[in-house]
Scaffold this motif. Structure first.
Motif, mmCIF file in Angstrom:
data_model
loop_
_atom_site.group_PDB
_atom_site.id
_atom_site.type_symbol
_atom_site.label_atom_id
_atom_site.label_comp_id
_atom_site.label_asym_id
_atom_site.label_seq_id
_atom_site.Cartn_x
_atom_site.Cartn_y
_atom_site.Cartn_z
ATOM 1 N N PRO A 8 15.587 91.524 89.177
ATOM 2 C CA PRO A 8 16.598 90.814 88.773
ATOM 3 C C PRO A 8 17.378 92.040 88.146
ATOM 4 N N LEU A 9 18.837 91.769 88.062
ATOM 5 C CA LEU A 9 20.096 92.566 87.652
ATOM 6 C C LEU A 9 19.802 92.343 86.101
ATOM 7 N N PRO A 10 19.489 93.830 85.427
ATOM 8 C CA PRO A 10 19.285 93.695 84.053
ATOM 9 C C PRO A 10 20.331 93.362 83.435
ATOM 10 N N ASP A 11 21.821 93.270 84.006
ATOM 11 C CA ASP A 11 23.169 92.951 83.049
ATOM 12 C C ASP A 11 24.261 92.534 83.980
ATOM 13 N N GLY A 12 24.044 91.473 84.582
ATOM 14 C CA GLY A 12 24.667 90.729 85.271
ATOM 15 C C GLY A 12 26.236 90.462 84.885
ATOM 16 N N LEU A 61 28.446 90.785 96.325
ATOM 17 C CA LEU A 61 27.311 91.152 95.353
ATOM 18 C C LEU A 61 26.070 90.680 95.804
ATOM 19 N N ILE A 62 25.165 91.400 95.107
ATOM 20 C CA ILE A 62 23.644 90.973 95.567
ATOM 21 C C ILE A 62 23.188 90.632 94.105
ATOM 22 N N ASN A 63 22.224 89.793 93.820
ATOM 23 C CA ASN A 63 21.631 89.523 92.351
ATOM 24 C C ASN A 63 20.630 90.145 92.335
ATOM 25 N N VAL A 90 28.089 86.008 96.300
ATOM 26 C CA VAL A 90 26.870 86.770 95.838
ATOM 27 C C VAL A 90 25.684 86.121 96.664
ATOM 28 N N LEU A 91 25.169 87.349 97.089
ATOM 29 C CA LEU A 91 23.666 86.948 97.938
ATOM 30 C C LEU A 91 22.422 86.925 97.245
#
Length: 274
Positions: A78-82, A68-70, A99-100
């Protein structure tokens, strides 16, 4: 074992795919536009967007490992809903995740930490490939690099080494709950970086050191937003110790020496030649 690679058409993601294929793994690649993926035929390419978790359910089906990438999108937001992504992964039976990322741990990382998933966080310092992104055109057309902070040290890392670490962790396991900083084998200054690049392409590349205000103006003219510009001023002008401290992670995880910037420059020399 099916391993899902997100960001699979990106600089690192493509190499993660290659490393996993070389290790004999079945790879499923997530991309927003499968028609333009350009990945090997043996790769199962699926459509999906990390910024829209509702598009990911099918992508995770039958997956036991995931890279995954963050961040999401071309602007590295940034991811809106990790947390929703992690929930989908857990429900699908994903057992191992890398997670990268480069920012402070956010909702994605926090959600993973609350699960039984074997997660590993990968924090590279400066990517060597940024050199191509920022410098190729001006080196080809002008033979000059104009940047601030000429004496700034960086232990920049080869994108292939980042991918190799990710693939090794996903295939071999045993790295759960750990955070790894990834660097190259040496810390070099920006001036040294320019000199090494010139040697690799067989042509002198001039370095012109900008003041901070000149750099701000240049980056604004290049289309960067104010927030990005101020981030660069801070990150480059006051690089934290972790950014120039060499660590042996690549060697310890992969069994291979980390690649130097001279190696990277030699591999990519044609991209800088007029």
């Amino acid at each position: 074992m099916t391993i899902l690679v997100t960001g699979a058409t990106g600089t690192v993601g493509r190499l993660v795919v290659e490393e996993l294929l070389a290790a004999g793994q079945h790879v499923r690649a997530l991309t927003r536009n499968p028609a333009k993926a350009g990945l090997p035929e043996s790769v199962e390419v699926v459509a999906g967007d990390l910024a829209r978790p509702e598009t990911l359910k099918d992508a995770f089906e039958g997956v036991t490992g995931a890279h995954l990438i963050n961040f999401a999108g071309d602007d590295y937001a940034p991811l809106p809903d990790g947390a929703a992504i992690v929930e989908l992964a857990v429900k699908a039976g994903v057992r191992r995740v890398t997670v990268l990322g480069g920012r402070e741990d956010g909702p994605l990382e926090q959600a993973l930490a609350a699960t039984e998933v074997e997660w590993t966080l990968l924090h590279p310092v400066e990517f060597m490939s940024n050199t191509l992104r920022w410098w190729a055109q001006t080196v080809k057309t002008e033979g000059v690099i104009k940047e601030p902070f000429g004496d700034r040290l960086s232990a920049l890392v080869h994108e292939r080494d980042i991918a190799a670490v990710a693939a090794t962790v996903l295939v071999e396991g045993g790295h759960g709950g750990r955070t790894y900083v990834l660097t190259g084998p040496e810390a070099i200054t920006l001036r040294q970086k320019v000199e090494i690049l010139g040697t690799s392409i067989g042509s002198h590349v001039e370095y012109v050191e900008l003041t901070v205000d000149e750099a701000r103006a240049k980056w604004a003219a290049d289309g960067m937003g104010e927030q990005t510009i101020e981030f660069l001023v801070h990150a480059l002008g006051d690089t934290p110790e972790v950014g120039y401290t060499v660590v042996p992670t690549v060697r310890e995880i992969t069994g291979r020496d980390a690649r130097s910037f001279a190696q990277w420059a030699s591999e990519n020399a044609d991209a800088f030649r007029a």
